[in-house]
Design an enzyme around this catalytic site. Structure first.
Site, PDB file in Angstrom:
ATOM      1  N   HIS A  11      33.168 -26.283  60.778  1.00 58.65           N
ATOM      2  CA  HIS A  11      33.907 -26.473  59.519  1.00 58.65           C
ATOM      3  C   HIS A  11      35.365 -26.854  59.784  1.00 58.65           C
ATOM      4  CE1 HIS A  11      30.642 -24.912  56.955  1.00 58.65           C
ATOM      5  NE2 HIS A  11      30.414 -24.067  57.947  1.00 58.65           N
TER       6      HIS A  11
ATOM      7  N   ASN B 122      27.257 -23.342  51.717  1.00 55.07           N
ATOM      8  CA  ASN B 122      27.155 -24.777  51.976  1.00 55.07           C
ATOM      9  C   ASN B 122      26.679 -25.494  50.721  1.00 55.07           C
ATOM     10  OD1 ASN B 122      27.918 -24.671  54.718  1.00 55.07           O
ATOM     11  ND2 ASN B 122      25.831 -24.275  55.385  1.00 55.07           N
TER      12      ASN B 122
ATOM     13  N   TYR C 287      32.186 -14.869  62.018  1.00 58.99           N
ATOM     14  CA  TYR C 287      33.218 -15.526  61.222  1.00 58.99           C
ATOM     15  C   TYR C 287      34.521 -14.731  61.246  1.00 58.99           C
ATOM     16  CZ  TYR C 287      30.302 -19.226  59.261  1.00 58.99           C
ATOM     17  OH  TYR C 287      29.531 -20.350  59.102  1.00 58.99           O
TER      18      TYR C 287
END
Length: 504
Positions: free
Chosen positions: A72, A145, A353
Site C-alpha cells: 500500500h 480493499n 500492520y
C-alpha cells in the site's frame, strides 16, 4: 498597452515592499545571513565544515524520506465524516453505531497494494480502502480493499505472496513467472484472481469503487451477545472501471488519474459518498455455512445486508506528508463493541500492520495529529524517539499504584469465547477453493467475461513454464468449465492436459 521602464520598476518596488518578509532561520531558530553561497576558504578554496547552515540543509534533505510502506505504498487521502443511519445498539456498543444521525470524523486513505510509491495508478492491483474513525471511545481503523476477498487465507503465507508479487530481486521488475509459480501452489487464490483480473482491478476512479472489510469481525452489544459481521462501503457514485484498451489510453495521458480525480472532485465541492452496509451472522448461522465463513478467500453468499451509515469525504489534506503519508492504519486499532474474528489472515494482520507502522513512524506515531485520538490517552507508555507528550503522572509510571488511580474498566473486557479441540497446525475445513470463483464468473455479462479472459491471458502468456500455466488454467476450469476452456484457448494451453490436472 505600453508601460514605461520606470513604471515597471515602481510597480515591482511597491509589490516587493508590500510583502511582510520573515527572516529565514536554521532549525534552532537562528537567523540565516546567506542562503545563496557556501562558506569557502577564499574565492577558489574548499567549502568549510563550519558552514553549519549548509551542513544542516544537506543533512535534513538526506532524511526527508521515511521507510516506504511494504504494501500500500502509493496512496492518497481525504478527510470527511460518517453519519449513522440508525441506532444499532442491539448489535454493538461501538460509538459510531449507537445513535441515529451521530456524526463521526473520519480520514480515508486509498492506495494501490503491490506497486511502489511512484508507480502508475493505472496498473492492475487491488486497491486499499482504509478508514480511520475518530470516536469518543478511541480510534477505530477499518482496513480493507476494493475487492471482497483475498489471495490467501492464512497469514503465514503473506510474506511469500507479497515477495512473489513484488519486483524480482534480480531484475527489479514484476514478473508473472514468479507470482503464477506461487499461485500454482495456492488454489485458494482462484477466487481473488478472478476478481483482480476483472475490470475491477483497474478502477476508473477511487470515487467509483466499493470498499470491503474483507474479514469477518465480531460485534458485541451491552449484554455481551456476539454476532459476526462483514463490512462493505457502497459507492453512491456507482461503479466505473477501465476496460483493457482504456487502461493503456489512460496511462499515456495521466498515470496519476486516481489521485487527480479525487482531488479535483473534492476541490470543486463534488464530495464523494459511500454507504456502509453490514452483513450479520450469529455464531450458529456461521457454523452452518457450506464453506468456512472465517475464510478471507470467501464472500458470504445470500446473506442480506443492512445500511448502517453514510460517509462523505469533504476536505483535502493541507500537507500530503503530514497527513496522508504519516497516517497509520492497523486492524488492531479497535474500540469497544468490535473485536477480531478467528479469521487466520486477520489474526496475522493484527500484529503485522501495527508492527510495520512502529517501524515506519516510530513508537510515538499516535502523537502525530492524523493518528491522534480525540480522547485523552492515559497509560504509562513512555519515552522513545520524538516523544513530545506532556506526562502528568509525575513519579508514577506504573500500575497498580496507591498514588495514582488509573485503573482498568471491567465493562470493556474482551468477550469470552468457548474453545474446543487441540493445539494444531492444519488447513481449515471446507476450503472449497473454486466454487465461488465459478459463481463470480457466471454472474458476469459477456463483455466482462471477455475482458477477464483477455486480462488473465495477457499475463499467463508471459509464463514460460507450461506446467505452471496449465495448472493455473486447470484451477479456473474447476471453477467453471467455460471459464477454463476459454482461458485454455486464449493461452494456447492443451485442454486435455488442463482437464487431467483438474481431476487430480
Amino acid at each position: 498597452m505600453q508601460m514605461s521602464k520606470s513604471f515597471l520598476l515602481i510597480t515591482v518596488g511597491l509589490a516587493s515592499t508590500s510583502l511582510q518578509a520573515q527572516t529565514l532561520t536554521r532549525d534552532n531558530g537562528a537567523p540565516v545571513g546567506d542562503n545563496q553561497n557556501s562558506i569557502t576558504a577564499g574565492e577558489n578554496g574548499s567549502v568549510l565544515l563550519q558552514d553549519v547552515h549548509l551542513i544542516q540543509k544537506l543533512q535534513r534533505f538526506a532524511r526527508e524520506r521515511i521507510p516506504e510502506r511494504v504494501v500500500h505504498a502509493r496512496g492518497t487521502g481525504a478527510h470527511g465524516e460518517f453519519v449513522a443511519s440508525g441506532d444499532f445498539s442491539d448489535l454493538t456498543v461501538s460509538a459510531p453505531f449507537t445513535e441515529k444521525g451521530k456524526v463521526t470524523p473520519v480520514f480515508v486513505r486509498f492506495s494501490t497494494v503491490i506497486h511502489s510509491k511512484g508507480s502508475p495508478e493505472t496498473l492492475r492491483d487491488p486497491r486499499g480502502f482504509a478508514t480511520k474513525f475518530y470516536t469518543e471511545q478511541g480510534n477505530w481503523d477499518l482496513v480493507g480493499n476494493n475487492l471482497p476477498v483475498f489471495f490467501i487465507r492464512d497469514s503465514i503465507k503473506f510474506p511469500d505472496m507479497v515477495h512473489s508479487l513484488k519486483p524480482s530481486p534480480v531484475t527489479n521488475v514484476q514478473d508473472p513467472n514468479r507470482f503464477f509459480d506461487f499461485f500454482s501452489h495456492e488454489p485458494s487464490a482462484t477466487h481473488m484472481l478472478t476478481w483482480v483480473y476483472s475490470n475491477l482491478g483497474t478502477p476508473a476512479s477511487y470515487r467509483t469503487m466499493d470498499g470491503f472489510g474483507v474479514h469477518a469481525y465480531k460485534w458485541i452489544n451491552q449484554q455481551g451477545d456476539v454476532n459476526y459481521v462483514k463490512f462493505q462501503w457502497k459507492s453512491q457514485q456507482g461503479i466505473k472501471s477501465l476496460r483493457p484498451n482504456k487502461v493503456t489510453e489512460m496511462q499515456g495521458k495521466d498515470f496519476n488519474h486516481l489521485t487527480n480525480d479525487l482531488y479535483a472532485a473534492i476541490g470543486r465541492g463534488n464530495y464523494p459518498k459511500w454507504d456502509l452496509y453490514v452483513k450479520v451472522l450469529s455464531p450458529e448461522a456461521l457454523s452452518k455455512l457450506d464453506y468456512n465463513g472465517l475464510d478471507a478467500t470467501k464472500v458470504w453468499l445470500n446473506v442480506p445486508d443492512r445500511k448502517v451509515g453514510t460517509m462523505t469525504l469533504n476536505r483535502l489534506p493541507e500537507n500530503f506528508f503530514l497527513e496522508t503519508e504519516q497516517s497509520a492504519f492497523a486492524p488492531s486499532n479497535l474500540i469497544p463493541g468490535i473485536e477480531p474474528s478467528e479469521d487466520r489472515l486477520l489474526q496475522g494482520r493484527l500484529f503485522a500492520y501495527a508492527d510495520t507502522q512502529l517501524y515506519r513512524l516510530g513508537a510515538n506515531l499516535f502523537q502525530l495529529p492524523v493518528n491522534r485520538p480525540l480522547t485523552s490517552v492515559n497509560n504509562h507508555n513512555q519515552n522513545g524517539l520524538s516523544n513530545n507528550a506532556q506526562l502528568s503522572n509525575g513519579d508514577v509510571n506504573y500500575e497498580p499504584s496507591r498514588k495514582l488511580n488509573l485503573a482498568e474498566d471491567n465493562q470493556f473486557k474482551a468477550v469470552e469465547t468457548k474453545l474446543v479441540g487441540t493445539v494444531q497446525q492444519k488447513a481449515i475445513s471446507k476450503p472449497r477453493d473454486f466454487y465461488q470463483a465459478g459463481v463470480l464468473y457466471r454472474s458476469m455479462n459477456e463483455q466482462d467475461r471477455s475482458d477477464l479472459i483477455a486480462n488473465l491471458a495477457g499475463d499467463l502468456n508471459k509464463v514460460i513454464d507450461k506446467d505452471i500455466k496449465a495448472t493455473m488454467v486447470s484451477y479456473f476450469y474447476r471453477a467453471d468449465k467455460e471459464y477454463g476452456s476459454r482461458l485454455a484457448e486464449a493461452t494456447d494451453t492443451n485442454l486435455s492436459q488442463v482437464k487431467n490436472k483438474a481431476m487430480m
